[in-house]
Scaffold this motif. Structure first.
Motif, short mmCIF file in Angstrom:
data_model
loop_
_atom_site.label_atom_id
_atom_site.label_comp_id
_atom_site.label_asym_id
_atom_site.label_seq_id
_atom_site.Cartn_x
_atom_site.Cartn_y
_atom_site.Cartn_z
N SER A 1 42.43 39.63 24.01
CA SER A 1 41.56 40.77 24.32
C SER A 1 40.45 40.31 25.26
CB SER A 1 40.97 41.35 23.03
OG SER A 1 40.09 42.41 23.32
N ILE A 2 40.41 40.89 26.46
CA ILE A 2 39.39 40.55 27.46
C ILE A 2 38.62 41.81 27.78
CG2 ILE A 2 38.98 39.65 29.79
CD1 ILE A 2 41.53 38.06 29.55
N GLY A 3 37.29 41.71 27.77
CA GLY A 3 36.44 42.89 27.81
C GLY A 3 36.08 43.42 29.17
N GLY A 4 36.80 43.08 30.23
CA GLY A 4 36.45 43.59 31.54
C GLY A 4 37.57 43.36 32.54
N PRO A 5 37.45 43.92 33.73
CA PRO A 5 38.49 43.75 34.75
C PRO A 5 38.58 42.32 35.25
CG PRO A 5 36.58 44.88 35.66
CD PRO A 5 36.34 44.76 34.20
N LEU A 6 39.74 41.97 35.79
CA LEU A 6 40.01 40.64 36.31
C LEU A 6 40.25 40.73 37.81
CD1 LEU A 6 42.67 39.57 33.64
CD2 LEU A 6 40.18 39.37 33.47
N ARG A 7 39.73 39.77 38.55
CA ARG A 7 40.02 39.69 39.98
C ARG A 7 41.09 38.62 40.18
NH1 ARG A 7 37.16 41.84 43.90
NH2 ARG A 7 35.25 41.98 42.65
N LEU A 8 42.30 39.06 40.56
CA LEU A 8 43.46 38.16 40.60
C LEU A 8 44.03 38.04 42.01
CD1 LEU A 8 45.42 39.42 37.44
CD2 LEU A 8 43.83 37.49 37.59
N THR A 9 44.74 36.94 42.23
CA THR A 9 45.53 36.74 43.44
C THR A 9 46.95 36.38 43.03
OG1 THR A 9 43.59 35.95 44.67
CG2 THR A 9 45.75 35.42 45.57
N TRP A 10 47.91 37.04 43.65
CA TRP A 10 49.32 36.70 43.43
C TRP A 10 49.81 36.02 44.71
CZ3 TRP A 10 53.04 40.41 40.43
CH2 TRP A 10 54.21 39.73 40.11
N PHE A 11 49.90 34.70 44.66
CA PHE A 11 50.34 33.93 45.82
C PHE A 11 51.85 34.12 46.01
CE2 PHE A 11 46.61 31.61 44.18
CZ PHE A 11 45.80 31.68 45.30
N ARG A 12 52.21 34.40 47.27
CA ARG A 12 53.61 34.64 47.62
C ARG A 12 54.22 35.68 46.67
NH1 ARG A 12 52.48 29.43 48.36
NH2 ARG A 12 53.09 28.87 46.23
N ALA A 13 53.57 36.83 46.61
CA ALA A 13 54.01 37.91 45.71
C ALA A 13 55.43 38.32 46.07
CB ALA A 13 53.07 39.09 45.82
N PRO A 14 56.30 38.45 45.08
CA PRO A 14 57.71 38.78 45.38
C PRO A 14 57.92 40.21 45.83
CG PRO A 14 57.34 38.71 43.01
CD PRO A 14 56.07 38.24 43.65
N GLU A 15 56.97 41.10 45.55
CA GLU A 15 57.12 42.50 45.95
C GLU A 15 55.74 43.12 46.09
OE1 GLU A 15 58.63 45.05 42.74
OE2 GLU A 15 58.73 43.22 41.51
N PRO A 16 55.62 44.23 46.82
CA PRO A 16 54.31 44.87 47.00
C PRO A 16 53.75 45.39 45.68
CG PRO A 16 55.91 45.68 48.60
CD PRO A 16 56.68 44.92 47.58
N LEU A 17 52.42 45.44 45.60
CA LEU A 17 51.74 46.01 44.45
C LEU A 17 51.04 47.29 44.90
CD1 LEU A 17 50.02 42.85 42.90
CD2 LEU A 17 52.28 43.80 42.39
N LEU A 18 51.06 48.29 44.04
CA LEU A 18 50.45 49.58 44.34
C LEU A 18 49.40 49.91 43.30
CD1 LEU A 18 53.62 51.66 45.28
CD2 LEU A 18 52.06 50.48 46.83
N ALA A 19 48.38 50.64 43.73
CA ALA A 19 47.34 51.08 42.80
C ALA A 19 47.95 51.92 41.70
CB ALA A 19 46.27 51.87 43.55
N CYS A 20 47.38 51.82 40.50
CA CYS A 20 47.76 52.60 39.32
C CYS A 20 48.97 52.04 38.58
CB CYS A 20 48.02 54.07 39.64
SG CYS A 20 46.82 54.83 40.73
#
Length: 755
Positions: free
Chosen positions: A106-125
């Motif tokens: 359980s983490i109490g706030g948002p995380l700022r992440l990086t996905w190096f060499r992401a295998p597919e696009p990420l979309l909001a929501c």
């Protein structure tokens, strides 16, 4: 003002009080406030109550940060992508909001992440299950630099980290949210206009700044128009004004509406509605929320049919912002927005009759906003543009009254393609023409004027002087008000005596950047890395430090070798100071001209000698890039500084003992950030350092500085410092006395949010 002082006071604390202490102070202040016997204590009690309110918010956000025991461990989290993901080549940076799940941390706030060499696009929501490795928010700490840990506290970021490659990573659901609508609108605008033409309009319409590159931001900063190309309170106010005008036009067409609702109330409500809708599309950033609260105060006054003066409305708006988010005082935009409105109320008289009176009022308004906010801008950012008055005379009305209405109208008409296209094309044409005017202006003299860090008192005096200059008629001795700017523009600086020098090993993460100052000259040795997205340590760390310390201009730039962690920021330094002499161990790998440092003739500045230590090549002539590093010795009468770049064991073995040994007490940067393949015991016995400084990144993947290297330095009696733990480190080599470390920017902790 008491509420503002209370919230601001807490931000100067090195540590936060405990919950019991906070509760006791809040209870005492509340009881004192309720007692009418001592009215003189009312303001101090309000100050204490808001200080407790701000401290409570700060404690809550600090406690929500990642537990230290979880740092560096693989965690499986389920959550949702919020805001708009940013692609940087093959990597994607995004904000991830963890959702409570049984069996997951359980983490109490948002995380700022990086996905190096992401295998597919990420979309909001989208909802994802990810394997991540996290650490608590931590940034570099330098003179004049940005404070990433303060920004993380202000935004409630609980941790930063990256996504691990794992088959567990999986998309769980698409989802719908406002951020998804923002992304869809941005994609439609790209399709209609092309990504290049749509980049600024997307920033204005939906707060999507992903299309703006470093050159765009440089132009905006140099011309003082940054507030026009990224959604701020200014744009929300324009949208609210558009709603008010729409309501007025509706009442002119349908006068009978006045029998249903008074026009003044309808204007306020429609203005608030338009501003709220625009704020949602903008992503509800902190500046947007602040402006919405200010608009809400105006709407409430209109609905209740209360006539209040401008100062009263500003005070209520300030109070509303502090109640909603007392940590807003950490934001530069908070001070600029409220200070700007206060200056306008105090210094701009109502427009006179006729067009001439309106033009004079407009010019005076722009002058107040451009000049009066200069001291605050210098204090917050270290630099400001003297061209902002001229640039905003054209840009502000064009963007406010043409580009934004056309853009918002086009976005609202996107479901009706034939209507949206001409509106957006007209907005893009106007914005493109404006940009063609601003781009050459960014290279004019005065585009970016920097001043040394002079302290809060000098800023306050200069701000008072600006108010004096623009005070209403009747204020005497206006010319003398310019004297109030002198402590800010020319602050007192300690002058080094002949033979003394000072060095700053800056905190650039996994890289190296060192400033060396004699009595009247400055040298930069390496300039840190170049980051993804067009940013680099030269522009973001080295140049702000040179300005804040008051040691400009740079006379010599040494780029030890061509690796990114040493040379990535050098181009920014060279562009700012094109007259600097440039030396390098690998001049062919640089993007600008440089002179090889091998065999260079020593030189002297102010009684201090600079010489490049010879690093002989092997018989084959083939060496690694690291072993081509320029090794610079800076020698004064009482001490020596040895800057070693990234040399390794092979280069150390080839260096002559006569070049390394010295009777002077020696300070050295630890070679190759503390790699175990450098700083051999034999080399250290020759150099015999008293102080050694490793420039490394916090929890870096290389394990620098390696424990064996620290032990080898300790074995020869060297005291070891690490920028990852100390922040920037200042070394003083006086004309009389021994070298010493006189300051560490991270230790002792002077702000509660520092790790």
């Amino acid at each position: 003002m008491a509420a503002l002082a209370g919230c601001a006071l807490v931000q100067a604390f090195p540590s936060l009080p405990s919950w019991p202490v906070l509760g006791a102070v809040a209870l005492g202040a509340s009881l004192c406030l309720l007692m009418r016997r001592w009215p003189g204590l009312r303001l101090p009690c309000v100050l204490l109550l808001f200080a407790c309110w701000a401290a409570a918010h700060a404690i809550h956000r600090m406690e929500a940060r990642l537990p230290r025991a979880w740092e560096g461990k693989d965690l499986v989290l389920t959550g949702r992508i919020v805001d708009l993901p940013r692609r940087r080549g093959a990597d994607i940076a995004f904000v991830f909001q963890p959702l409570p799940r049984a069996g997951e941390p359980s983490i109490g706030g948002p995380l700022r992440l990086t996905w190096f060499r992401a295998p597919e696009p990420l979309l909001a929501c989208e909802s994802w299950r990810l394997v991540v490795r996290l650490r608590r928010p931590r940034g570099v700490v330098n003179p004049g630099g940005n404070d990433a840990e303060r920004a993380a506290l202000m935004k409630g970021i609980a941790a930063t980290g990256y996504v691990r490659a794992s088959p567990t990573n999986a998309r769980l659901a698409q989802g719908r949210c406002v951020d998804g609508w923002r992304d869809a609108i941005g994609q439609r605008m790209d399709a209609l206009l092309g990504p290049r033409s749509a980049r600024v309009l997307k920033a204005l319409a939906v707060g999507d700044t992903r299309g703006l590159d470093a050159a765009d931001w440089d132009v905006a900063r140099a011309t003082g128009t940054s507030h026009l190309i990224a959604i701020s309170g200014f744009h929300v106010g324009v949208a609210a004004g558009g709603g008010v005008l729409a309501a007025r036009g509706l009442y002119l067409l349908l006068p009978w509406l006045a029998t249903v609702m008074p026009r003044r109330v309808a204007q306020a409500l429609l203005g608030m509605g338009v501003a709220m809708g625009y704020g949602l599309l903008a992503g509800m950033s902190l500046p947007t929320v602040r402006t919405l609260l200010m608009v809400a105060v105006l709407v409430l006054a209109a609905v209740l049919r209360r006539r209040a003066g401008g100062l009263s409305l500003l005070s209520f708006a300030l109070l509303a912002v502090l109640v909603f988010d007392p940590l807003a005082v950490l934001s530069a935009g908070f001070w600029l927005s409220f200070a700007g409105v206060a200056f306008l109320m105090a210094c701009v008289a109502p427009a006179g009759d006729g067009w001439r009176g309106r033009v004079i009022a407009m010019l005076r308004t722009q002058a107040v906003m451009s000049v009066a906010l200069l001291p605050v801008s210098w204090w917050l950012f270290g630099s400001a543009s003297l061209l902002s008055f001229a640039a905003n005379l054209v840009a502000a009305p064009l963007v406010s009254f043409a580009v934004i209405p056309l853009t918002l109208g086009g976005c609202a008409s996107l479901p009706f393609g034939p209507v949206a296209s001409p509106l957006l094309q007209a907005a893009a044409a106007l914005m493109g023409g404006l940009w063609r005017v601003l781009t050459p202006m960014a290279s004019w003299p005065g585009a970016q004027v920097s001043v040394p860090d002079a302290g809060l008192c000098a800023v306050g005096l200069a701000t008072a002087g600006a108010a004096w200059v623009f005070a209403p008629r009747g204020m005497p001795l206006r010319g003398f008000a310019l004297l109030c700017f002198m402590p800010l523009l020319w602050p007192a600086r300690e002058s080094l005596p002949h033979g003394a020098f000072r060095a700053w090993v800056l905190d650039v993460g996994q890289g190296l950047a060192v400033l060396v100052r004699t009595r009247s000259h400055t040298l930069v040795y390496d300039a840190g890395p170049d980051y993804a997205g067009g940013h680099d340590a030269g522009a973001g760390i080295v140049l702000p430090a040179v300005t804040a310390l008051g040691i400009a201009p740079v006379d010599t730039l040494v780029v030890s070798h061509g690796d990114n962690d040493h040379a990535g920021g050098a181009a920014s330094v060279q562009r700012r100071y094109p007259g600097a002499v440039v030396w390098s161990g690998e001049p062919r790998r640089l993007r600008f001209d440089a002179v090889p440092c091998a065999g260079a003739t020593p030189w002297a500045w102010d009684g201090v000698t600079f010489r490049f230590v010879d690093v002989p090549l092997p018989p084959t002539g083939k060496v690694k890039a690291n072993d081509r590093s320029c090794v610079l010795a800076v020698e004064g009468p009482t001490g020596r500084l040895l800057l070693t770049g990234d040399i390794g064991t092979a280069a150390e073995a080839r260096m002559a003992t006569a070049d390394l040994a010295s009777p002077l007490p020696t300070v050295t940067t630890i070679a190759h950030h503390g790699s175990r393949h450098a700083s051999t015991a034999g080399w250290l016995r020759k150099v015999h350092p008293r102080l050694a400084i490793a420039s490394s990144g916090w929890r870096n993947r290389f394990g620098h500085p390696h424990p064996s290297v620290v032990d080898r330095h300790a074995a020869v009696g060297a005291e070891v410092y690490d920028t990852a733990r100390s922040g920037a480190v200042r070394v003083d080599v006086p004309a009389q006395g021994e070298p010493s470390v006189s300051r560490e920017w991270r230790r002792p902790a002077d702000r509660y949010w520092r790790e």
